[in-house]
Design an enzyme around this catalytic site. Structure first.
Site, short mmCIF file in Angstrom:
data_model
loop_
_atom_site.label_atom_id
_atom_site.label_comp_id
_atom_site.label_asym_id
_atom_site.label_seq_id
_atom_site.Cartn_x
_atom_site.Cartn_y
_atom_site.Cartn_z
CB CYS A 40 7.66 18.30 3.04
SG CYS A 40 6.20 17.09 2.78
CG ASN A 41 11.80 19.37 7.53
OD1 ASN A 41 10.59 18.99 7.73
ND2 ASN A 41 12.79 18.81 7.82
#
Length: 371
Positions: free
Chosen positions: A147-148
């Protein structure tokens, strides 16, 4: 607050000039998913209905004859990842280019970000072929970072744009999260299945060309309103390296994603330090940040970040509304929030903003931007 003349940053750095998103046509409320698959376990139903998510866009298998979802092999999930992802990515890219009045021939650099499947060749090569980008287009695929990864990808896009002033660089985040699902009656699987949705987001970046003939001087009026990307800062939490991960599940014959229960608080406890480093040397105080665009990781993540940074619910309104309407979209979530901020038309020249993403590693990624 530093004035434009006092800013420690160059006034011709890479600027976000447009962004667009795309999702699958099918969407479901949390209750519709539970009813579709006949999920009656009170624990699982509570998990789905208490997470501040109302609806998600998903590409789901039809129910099996005996109830529950049909079995999808790892090969079928990878095929879904390619099919759904390529469709969403192509639409997000096309909408982004249309918004800024550019064509595929203008794209000099393409970064594709995904975590929901493995392809070789990757989405960058597939999009160049399917969308008709120039065969000379430079490209990179950021795969498996979670997700980063949207900000990890944006780092490469901004860097390329800065060294190729006047030329257009594009990042496309492509996450077919429903291609990474395991269906069973465990809480581990239910946490993932209740949280993630399918979506793609594209963002276009350009730096001024020599002599000032760049993003602001030659672009349509709407393109000059986006922020310049000033600085990035990261924080890796090695002691939480296994808190978010893919494991191979022998019983199901496919990969299974795992989220540790306490990871929202671990991430939240790390954001103050990384924001401090992001603002170090800028003369800015945290209170002078006008806009916060934070990854919609989940209700507990958002609340933990908000409390640790002393933010208001208004500060994270886009983050929470994206979570409500789409679920966790992995790497592209923060661009869905960016698009909502842009649509509000509340940003003023000189405003500073922080972009923040969180994911496996465990990692917090941040960027400082100025409109």
């Amino acid at each position: 607050m530093p004035t434009l003349s006092e800013s420690p940053f160059p006034d011709n750095g890479p600027r976000i000039v447009g962004a667009a998103t795309a999702v699958p046509p099918e969407s479901y409320t949390q209750r519709e998913i539970l009813d579709l698959y006949g999920i009656t376990d009170p624990r699982l139903r509570s998990l789905f209905l208490s997470g501040a998510i109302e609806r998600r866009h998903l590409t789901l298998a039809p129910p099996a004859p005996g109830g529950g979802p049909s079995f999808e092999s790892q090969g079928e999930l990878l095929a879904k990842h390619r099919r759904t992802g390529l469709d969403m990515g192509r639409r997000a890219l096309a909408a982004c280019l249309e918004e800024i009045g550019a064509s595929v021939d203008d794209v000099g650099y393409l970064c594709c970000v995904t975590t929901t499947g493995l392809l070789t060749p990757g989405f960058s090569a597939l999009l160049i072929k399917e969308a008709g980008l120039p065969s000379s287009c430079s490209r990179v695929d950021v795969v498996g970072m979670g997700c980063n990864a949207g900000l990890n990808g944006l780092t490469t896009v901004a860097g390329w744009a800065a060294t190729h002033p006047g030329r257009l660089a594009v990042m496309v985040c492509i996450e077919a999260c429903s291609a990474a699902y395991v269906f069973d009656d465990t809480m581990r699987s239910a946490v993932v299945n209740s949280l993630f949705g399918d979506g793609s987001a594209a963002v276009a970046v350009i730096a001024d060309a020599p002599g000032g003939a760049g993003a602001e001087s030659s672009a349509p009026p709407g393109r000059a309103r986006g922020p310049r990307i000033l600085k990035f800062a990261s924080r890796v939490i090695p002691e939480a390296i296994d808190a978010m991960r893919y494991d191979w599940d022998d019983g199901h014959g496919k990969y299974s994603f795992y989220l540790e229960r306490d990871i929202p608080y671990v991430v939240g406890g790390s954001v103050e330090e990384v924001i401090g480093r992001l603002l170090d040397g800028t003369g800015l105080r945290r209170s002078e940040i006008a806009h916060w665009l934070i990854h919609s990781g989940g209700k507990k993540v958002i609340d933990s970040v908000r409390v640790n940074l002393g933010l208001t619910r208004h500060d994270v309104r886009h983050t929470t509304s994206v979570l409500r309407d789409y679920g966790n979209l992995s790497s592209g979530s923060f661009l869905f929030s960016y698009q909502r901020l842009a649509a509000e038309d509340v940003v003023r020249p000189g405003d500073f903003g922080v972009l923040m993403t969180m994911g496996p590693g465990s990692t917090v990624e941040t960027a400082l931007a100025r409109w």
